[in-house]
Design a protein around this motif. Structure first.
Motif, short mmCIF file in Angstrom:
data_model
loop_
_atom_site.label_atom_id
_atom_site.label_comp_id
_atom_site.label_asym_id
_atom_site.label_seq_id
_atom_site.Cartn_x
_atom_site.Cartn_y
_atom_site.Cartn_z
N UNK B 57 -11.24 10.34 -7.51
CA UNK B 57 -11.74 10.59 -8.86
C UNK B 57 -13.04 11.38 -8.85
N UNK B 58 -13.38 11.97 -7.72
CA UNK B 58 -14.57 12.80 -7.68
C UNK B 58 -14.28 14.04 -6.83
N UNK B 59 -15.12 15.03 -6.96
CA UNK B 59 -14.93 16.24 -6.17
C UNK B 59 -15.07 15.90 -4.69
N UNK B 81 -13.13 22.71 -1.21
CA UNK B 81 -13.42 21.62 -2.15
C UNK B 81 -12.25 21.47 -3.11
N UNK B 83 -11.21 19.45 -6.78
CA UNK B 83 -11.57 18.58 -7.89
C UNK B 83 -10.60 17.40 -7.92
N UNK B 84 -10.91 16.34 -8.64
CA UNK B 84 -9.98 15.21 -8.74
C UNK B 84 -8.61 15.67 -9.21
N UNK B 85 -7.59 15.23 -8.50
CA UNK B 85 -6.18 15.53 -8.79
C UNK B 85 -5.81 16.99 -8.51
N UNK B 86 -6.75 17.75 -8.03
CA UNK B 86 -6.45 19.15 -7.71
C UNK B 86 -5.77 19.22 -6.35
#
Lengths: 764, 167
Positions: B57-59, B81, B83-86
């Motif tokens: 839930x965080x980068x 990097x 992002x969340x769910x990326x």
């Protein structure tokens, strides 16, 4: 003469040593020894000197001179926070505060908010003047909040429910003969009891296709939660500063979110996730530091008047997000409190919009938090404060105050240099990559002499990072456009020809070192060319947007643009890329000046404005809008097929990966544990978020001191011995196992230890 | 209801409310569960796709490392990097040198998600994906085989002609 031929660092060392010998009360013998030593240093320095490049000590550890430090806090009057007390019987609130200087009595304005207003701006209605004779550094003003329950003034059912009281303190600074302002608010219930109040925010940031981060500050410690789309999210902590990540949302969807303070619904806001189609708009602005004209134009280091207007205007014009390219505040202060307070004033001016759309902040030269060494000159020798426990760098405080993408930033340029976290970053939005870089990192006023970095200079690690991120975007078929943001222009046009990335062409005759000697800064031009070469050759970069110059100008740069003093071009600038300077959010204006590339400037507007960029599939267009609302420039930056010209059906699916684990914490704090003792046990919940059964083992990652390798116990055993089977739950992919973590602290241990433990899942 | 019961109920509700969903989960996922290149010839290469997702839930900073065969494994991206769910698709290419040992080989890739920043004991989440392939001697090209067959036939014709003459 020999000394003058040496590198600046050697010259400073030798001069200071000679001065010290001549001033000090040394014996003749000591002086003889010292002078012989100096001859040895001189010989070594002559040998070392040719090694030094034009950049001298740039990039080296700061070499702090043996001079006293001095304070520089030009915009600072209020000391600490305002203390608010309420007399429920008298229906009065008293504001008590101290000032750095003795000032005349304060004027306090106060009022309410209109609940029906989407953009919640303070509605000041009444005022009071502090009852003070002469000047004092200790202040107290009482305001009659009971007046708002009367039918004539009650715009928010204040008489029954209470509400938020906004106030503004105006303080006259006798030293500069002008006023400064501080805004605040507090909340009372219907019985005039003080209750927790959000004093900053909320802000929505890092909006993606499926989530966002909501942050805010309260006046007293509270628990915090956000309710959205039937889910409840919390940071699980009680405090005054909260940052809560929201996940699991749908693409291109508008959501209302409720902010809960101590479990009570405080207010409702909304935001929209990243759109499904590549069609969106964003605003760009820069340089909102205090302007000229007094009042809100000079509000705790911020031109509140223009900044507030432009951000609201951008939101009303449909901006999905805002990028702010530096010089948010006056800065250039030696006080960390002052720096915090200026950035907080900036947030105060933007929060009305920041609760609905994300604002991405970039650092400028004015985001400077300094150690100043007093050499008798007006500004002294200035260094970016170093992170050392007691002090924090400008970069660290910037990251504390704002929520920007945190992962994947470049490594610091030096062991003593600050972090790039949240001041150099990128994010993708639709078909576009946005890259923010920092041209004002680790600043020193004389880096060639004293180390640190030069204003406008992009150092090695950051340049390599920019190239990597550009290459990655070039190879990513989903990215069609790239926009880049930084503060100091590559090709300045008015106001900053003497610095930025130009330094008057780097000519020795136009630059001088700390001692007043001619200084060759062609290395700055070489670095500019390397940076712009990478940008130009990428092929996807539409525009690089800078601030620094308080005007608007637009030019396209390619291999036919004269970019050197002699009017010559650079063949490496193969693809045309727009440079747009948009530094008009509040700082005093600059006119256009002559440069080698002046003939290529297609538009110039010399005063306050901001820009809107519209991305519609392959087409990108721009508008520059002045503070009077006029469109002062409008153009298509890139021609292409608009998203609306193709008929598409959005398909979506949430595919669960084969092997996946989720650890429901990202760090463990065992608190204070004595040497030779055991810590309390913490539970780490490990969720199998994939489709296959896994076995989870553990490994020590980073552990420089070797502390955790011996001390960390998982399920009562060693880290290497952990092996936990976690079956997959293909119904909701949430089967979890808890691992007990504790420390058996060895006798030799002491101090703080950083480390990393990895939980590794393998399919079985 | 007595006051103590009310307080206990309130605390319980608060605990439930604050643990409905914590905001700092860290996670990483990958598909497929195994990368099997099948049979590869020495001197050849083969690429497979690997799907990597931030399930937290965080980068996160994602680091992909070839734990074995690092000299012959090429990753289209190894640090990035998310992002969340990326998620991100990366190519994993196995380039087999011509002198590589013939036979069955197995190794693994380690995909780790790190939080953006942490102090104290930071936690990383990793998934290990097995990598398998077999290496065979590079078979001679068809043209060489054809030439060899034609050569053999010619030799046989010459031999037969010679034998007939002897008779």
């Amino acid at each position: 003469m020999v000394i003058e031929s040496l590198s600046p660092c050697c010259r400073l060392l030798i001069r200071r040593s000679i001065t010290s010998i001549n001033r000090g009360g040394m014996t003749t013998m000591n002086r003889t020894y010292m002078k012989n030593g100096l001859i040895a240093i001189l010989v070594m320095a002559v040998l070392v000197s040719p090694v030094c490049t034009q950049a001298g000590n740039l990039g080296h550890d700061p070499m702090y001179p043996a001079l006293p430090q001095k304070d520089a806090t030009p915009d600072y009057l209020l000391v600490d926070e305002v203390d608010v007390t309420v007399d429920a019987g008298a229906k009065e609130a008293t504001l008590q505060f101290d000032t750095l200087l003795a000032t005349p009595g304060a004027k306090v304005y106060y009022g309410l908010y209109v609940p029906e207003q989407e953009i919640q701006v303070p509605q000041y209605r009444r005022s009071t003047t502090e009852d003070l004779t002469g000047e004092s550094a200790s202040h107290s003003a009482t305001i009659n909040i009971g007046k708002f329950e009367g039918a004539r003034y009650d715009i928010c059912n204040f008489g029954e429910d209470g509400g938020v009281i906004c106030y503004r303190i105006e303080l006259y600074n006798p030293e500069v003969a002008s006023s400064v302002f501080y805004d605040g608010r507090f909340r009372v219930d219907g019985d005039y009891n003080l209750v927790p109040c959000i004093i900053e925010g909320p802000f929505v940031d890092l909006v993606t296709t499926g989530g966002a981060v909501i942050s805010w500050k309260t006046d007293v410690p509270t628990t915090a939660a956000v309710e959205i789309d039937g889910g409840s999210y919390t940071d699980g902590a009680s405090g005054t500063s909260h940052k809560i990540a929201i996940t699991g949302l749908s693409r291109g969807t508008g959501y209302e979110y409720d902010v809960l303070v101590d479990g009570v619904n405080y207010a409702t806001y909304h935001f929209t996730t990243e759109p499904a189609s590549p069609k969106f708009e964003f605003a760009i602005m820069s340089d909102s530091r205090a302007g000229v004209g007094g009042g809100e134009r000079s509000f705790a280091g911020v031109n509140y008047h223009k900044l507030g207007r432009f951000t609201i205007d951008a939101y009303q014009n449909g901006a999905d997000f805002v990028v702010f390219s530096g010089d948010l505040v006056n800065g250039y202060t030696t006080s960390m409190d002052d720096y915090h307070r200026q950035l907080e004033a900036w947030k105060d001016a933007t929060e009305q919009v920041g609760c609905y759309i994300p604002i991405y902040e970039v650092m400028g030269n004015h985001e400077a938090l300094l150690d100043v060494y007093d050499d008798g000159s007006k500004y002294g020798i200035e260094f970016d404060k170093q992170d050392d426990g007691a002090n924090k760098s400008a970069e660290t405080i910037f990251a504390e105050e704002f929520v920007n993408p945190a992962g994947g930033s470049p490594d610091p340029e030096n062991t003593t240099a600050p972090s790039y976290a949240e001041n150099v970053y990128y994010f993708d939005y639709g078909n576009t990559r946005v890259i923010a870089f920092n041209t004002n990192y680790w600043w020193c006023s004389h880096p060639e002499d004293f180390g640190g970095n030069l204003e406008g200079y992009v150092m090695d690690n950051q340049l390599a990072w920019i190239k990597d991120v550009l290459d990655d975007a070039r190879d990513d078929s989903t990215i069609e456009h790239i926009f880049m943001f930084a503060h100091e222009p590559a090709f300045p046009n008015g106001g900053h020809l003497h610095d930025a990335q130009w330094y008057n062409g780097g000519e020795s005759s136009e630059n001088e070192d700390y001692y007043g000697n001619p200084l060759d800064r062609t290395y700055v031009i070489e670095r500019r060319d390397e940076l712009w070469g990478a940008i130009s050759q990428n092929g996807k970069v539409v525009a690089v947007l800078f601030g620094d110059e308080h005007n608007y100008n637009r030019m396209s740069i390619d291999d036919e643009t004269p970019v050197y003093l002699d009017g010559s071009t650079n063949p490496n600038f193969t693809n045309p890329v727009w440079q747009i300077i948009t530094g008009g959010a509040g700082a005093p204006f600059y006119a256009q000046q002559d440069t080698p590339w002046s003939g290529d400037v297609e538009s110039f507007y010399p005063s306050k404005h901001y820009c809107m960029i519209s991305v519609d599939g392959g087409e990108v267009s721009l508008k520059a809008i002045s503070d009077s609302g006029e469109v002062v420039d409008e153009c298509v930056l890139r021609e292409g097929t608009p998203a609306g010209d193709t008929s598409t059906t959005e398909l979506s699916a949430n595919v669960v990966p084969a092997i996946s684990i989720t650890v429901e914490t990202s760090a463990l704090d065992f608190g204070m544990v004595g040497a030779g003792l055991n810590s309390a046990t913490s539970q780490i919940r490990i969720v199998n978020s994939g489709t296959h059964n896994v076995v989870v083992t553990a490994e020590i990652g980073a552990d420089e001191s070797g502390f955790y390798d011996g001390a960390l116990r998982l399920n009562g055993g060693s880290v290497d011995g952990l092996s936990v089977g976690v079956p997959a739950d293909v119904t909701d992919f949430e089967y979890a196992e808890d691992v007990a973590a504790s420390l058996e602290v060895p006798e030799w241990a002491g101090g703080e230890y950083d480390g990393t433990v990895l939980f590794v899942a393998e399919g079985i | 209801m007595n006051k103590k019961a009310v307080i206990l109920a309130a605390i319980a509700l608060l605990v439930i409310a604050t643990h409905v969903q914590t905001a700092s989960a860290l996670g990483v996922g990958a598909s497929p569960d195994i990368i099997d290149y099948g049979v590869l010839d020495a001197g050849d290469g083969s690429a497979k796709s690997l799907y990597v997702i931030n399930t937290g839930s965080e980068v996160e900073k994602i680091v992909v490392v070839a734990e074995t065969f690092e000299d012959i494994t090429e990753l289209s991206a190894s640090e990035f990097a998310l992002n969340p769910k990326e998620s991100r698709l990366i190519n994993v290419t196995m380039a087999i040198p011509s002198d590589f040992e013939v036979g069955d080989h197995s190794g693994s890739l380690l995909i780790t998600g790190f939080p953006g920043a942490s102090t104290g004991l930071g936690i990383g989440a990793s998934v290990r994906i097995p990598v398998e392939f077999s290496v065979e001697e590079k078979s001679p090209p068809l043209m060489a085989i054809g030439i060899a067959i034609i050569g053999c036939v010619c030799v046989m014709i010459i031999l037969l002609t010679y034998i007939r003459r002897l008779k």
